[in-house]
Design an enzyme around this catalytic site. Sequence first.
Site, mmCIF file in Angstrom:
data_model
loop_
_atom_site.group_PDB
_atom_site.id
_atom_site.type_symbol
_atom_site.label_atom_id
_atom_site.label_comp_id
_atom_site.label_asym_id
_atom_site.label_seq_id
_atom_site.Cartn_x
_atom_site.Cartn_y
_atom_site.Cartn_z
ATOM 1 N N ASP A 98 0.861 -1.177 0.000
ATOM 2 C CA ASP A 98 0.000 0.000 0.000
ATOM 3 C C ASP A 98 0.905 1.238 0.000
ATOM 4 O OD1 ASP A 98 -3.236 0.213 1.479
ATOM 5 O OD2 ASP A 98 -2.146 1.815 0.425
ATOM 6 N N ASP A 199 -2.600 4.977 -2.304
ATOM 7 C CA ASP A 199 -3.579 5.648 -1.461
ATOM 8 C C ASP A 199 -3.888 7.060 -1.960
ATOM 9 O OD1 ASP A 199 -5.000 5.522 1.139
ATOM 10 O OD2 ASP A 199 -3.732 7.239 1.595
ATOM 11 N N GLU A 256 -6.090 4.491 -5.858
ATOM 12 C CA GLU A 256 -7.343 4.817 -5.170
ATOM 13 C C GLU A 256 -7.685 6.243 -5.533
ATOM 14 O OE1 GLU A 256 -7.383 5.929 -1.144
ATOM 15 O OE2 GLU A 256 -9.320 5.033 -0.716
ATOM 16 N N HIS A 332 -11.426 -1.849 3.645
ATOM 17 C CA HIS A 332 -11.263 -1.480 5.059
ATOM 18 C C HIS A 332 -11.902 -0.124 5.377
ATOM 19 C CE1 HIS A 332 -8.252 0.604 2.834
ATOM 20 N NE2 HIS A 332 -7.979 1.353 3.877
ATOM 21 N N ASP A 333 -12.348 0.592 4.336
ATOM 22 C CA ASP A 333 -12.991 1.908 4.536
ATOM 23 C C ASP A 333 -14.495 1.853 4.357
ATOM 24 O OD1 ASP A 333 -10.386 3.680 2.709
ATOM 25 O OD2 ASP A 333 -10.544 3.204 4.849
HETATM 26 O O1 TEU Z 1 -8.952 6.488 2.078
HETATM 27 C C1 TEU Z 1 -9.255 7.733 1.473
HETATM 28 C C2 TEU Z 1 -10.683 7.934 1.457
HETATM 29 O O2 TEU Z 1 -11.212 8.549 0.552
HETATM 30 C C3 TEU Z 1 -11.501 7.318 2.533
HETATM 31 O O3 TEU Z 1 -10.868 7.557 3.782
HETATM 32 C C4 TEU Z 1 -12.820 8.028 2.558
HETATM 33 O O4 TEU Z 1 -12.508 9.392 2.838
HETATM 34 C C5 TEU Z 1 -13.714 7.423 3.616
HETATM 35 O O5 TEU Z 1 -12.960 6.893 4.588
HETATM 36 C C6 TEU Z 1 -14.581 6.380 2.926
HETATM 37 O O6 TEU Z 1 -15.612 7.065 2.311
HETATM 38 C C7 TEU Z 1 -7.558 6.210 2.120
HETATM 39 C C8 TEU Z 1 -7.372 4.963 2.971
HETATM 40 O O7 TEU Z 1 -8.021 3.863 2.331
HETATM 41 C C9 TEU Z 1 -7.965 5.254 4.315
HETATM 42 O O8 TEU Z 1 -7.955 4.087 5.141
HETATM 43 C C10 TEU Z 1 -7.141 6.356 4.958
HETATM 44 O O9 TEU Z 1 -7.743 6.711 6.196
HETATM 45 C C11 TEU Z 1 -7.101 7.605 4.058
HETATM 46 O O10 TEU Z 1 -6.858 7.310 2.692
HETATM 47 C C12 TEU Z 1 -5.958 8.514 4.486
HETATM 48 O O11 TEU Z 1 -4.749 7.880 4.196
#
Ligand code: TEU
Length: 557
Positions: A98, A199, A256, A332-333
């Site tokens: 990642d 990311d 992403e 995970h989000d």
């Molecule tokens: O996620 C970015 C992101 O767009 C998500 O965090 C979104 O804002 C929300 O959580 C879901 O709608 C990436 C990573 O996947 C996330 O785990 C991190 O917290 C974030 O970036 C910052 O690095």
Amino acid sequence: MTKKWWQNAVVYQVYPRSYQDSNGDGIGDLAGLTQRLPYIKRLGADVIWLNPIYKSPDKDNGYDISDYQSIQSAYGTMADFDHLLDSAHQQGLKLLMDLVVNHTSDQHDWFQQSRQSKDNPYADYYIWRDPVDGHEPNNWGSYFSGSAWTFEPKRNQYYLHLFAPGQPDLNWENPQVRQEVWNLMRFWLDKGVDGFRMDVINLISKPAGLPDAPQAPGAAYGDSQPIVSDGPKLNDYLREMNDEVLSHYDVMTVGEMPGSTPKDAITYTGLNANELNMVFQFEHVGLSPNPDARLGKWNAVPVKLTELKDSLSRWQTALDGKGWNSLYWNNHDQPRAVSRFGNDTPEFRERSAKMLATTLHMMQGTPYVYEGEELGMTNVHYTQLDQYEDLESLNAYHELVDDQHIVDQPTMLKYLSHISRDNARTPMHWDDSTNAGFTTGQPWFALNPNYPTINAADQLDQDDSVFNYYRRLIALRHSSDLIVLGSYEELGPEDDQVFAYKRHYQGQTLLVMSNFTDQTVTRDYGQAEASERLIGNYADDQGTTLRPYETKVYMFK
Ligand code: TEU
Ligand code: CA
């Protein structure tokens, strides 16, 4: 078009801290993951995407990196990593790391030096701005609540952090920053890593002048995402990354890209774009936001099937022959797929989990399976604030309920329960023993109490389990260029019960029909003429009848 290995692949996402603990400290680790590689191999996945394992203060569970070339001690040592990578390769599994380079941790040495003064070697590694009339340089809010700016008295300046204050954004305009990123990428690729998930990579090029962002009436800050995502120099930076690093290795890359459109995605993943192989877009997981823009994603309204079909179909059609999709329901989000898009009641959980998997895996693109999705793991249905640990959820609660009184406590708890990232971060369910076999110690985060009935041990040898359904689905993709490369034809866009589509390739046709409801319906798309039913989630096939959450795939030769 000659097929690339990552077009035929299925990726399995591992959130390491919740996967398998091997030393009893309650935190998943690399040695534990190494023990579980045979399980991932048995599922049929080809690639593992490993969430961040680098040294980090863990304010955002590893997405705040303080040293890109060392392993977070809770996960183990670099030797543990080398053993994991070697074991994965020996078992025919590739490994994606990642890459989190839109920002670092504020504990990273670069930032510790940068904040000291305006004339040290790292002064311009981050985005520093003078106060404007004694205030923040613009109205941007952080995606984790509060302002996107924090003041540093040593420099008498603010620094930008789109996420938490502990996640200062790197200044990608600075060629030295880009060289640092190319070097850390080479460090991992030279160890034999097979690529990167990148990311929020579409946020790295900020708009000139950092102008104010659109601000919803009554909101405390502007929402920067629409003006920050897909910025003016993003293609240049990605092409430079390709020239400097990626083109020298046989790797897979997925960016992403919150806010990206199909048009943007084609410029990044175009088959001769020399940028990225594919993107994670957010349209389908961003459906049914709260009508009050100040609340953003915090809502508890189910996604409308017609909107879901429209979004996924537009991406399928737009990228066909021009770019490449990633296919995912959750990560995970995001909340657990079967709870958000299916039906996680005991009567329909397994059936709808298989239906969702079929609907997604029969599309064009590279499918991603998030740990536990292959078991039909569900949301936790939290009821109290102290059950959460994710800073995005906790910060949102305090800002929207306590500070701004935009929403009341019971309503916000309902929203959190529906869509908090914590739903996806509870430890993996291996068996029905204490803590589901995840740890012999005190787990870092409470398990979903339903692990005694939803776990891998119960499913591995049960032929009609969700696990073995995923295994058959993945094997089907591996066997068929029609599934991997076929064009996409949407059927019945207005149908708000059934998601149906066709795939076409070299004179063969696939028909996919999925009933997203708990009702029995009938749909006739000529399946009587099919040469065979390739897969389905009911033992028998009743022709034009689609039973609750029934999915079936027909082949027409
Ligand atoms: O996620 C970015 C992101 O767009 C998500 O965090 C979104 O804002 C929300 O959580 C879901 O709608 C990436 C990573 O996947 C996330 O785990 C991190 O917290 C974030 O970036 C910052 O690095
Ligand atoms: Ca551990």
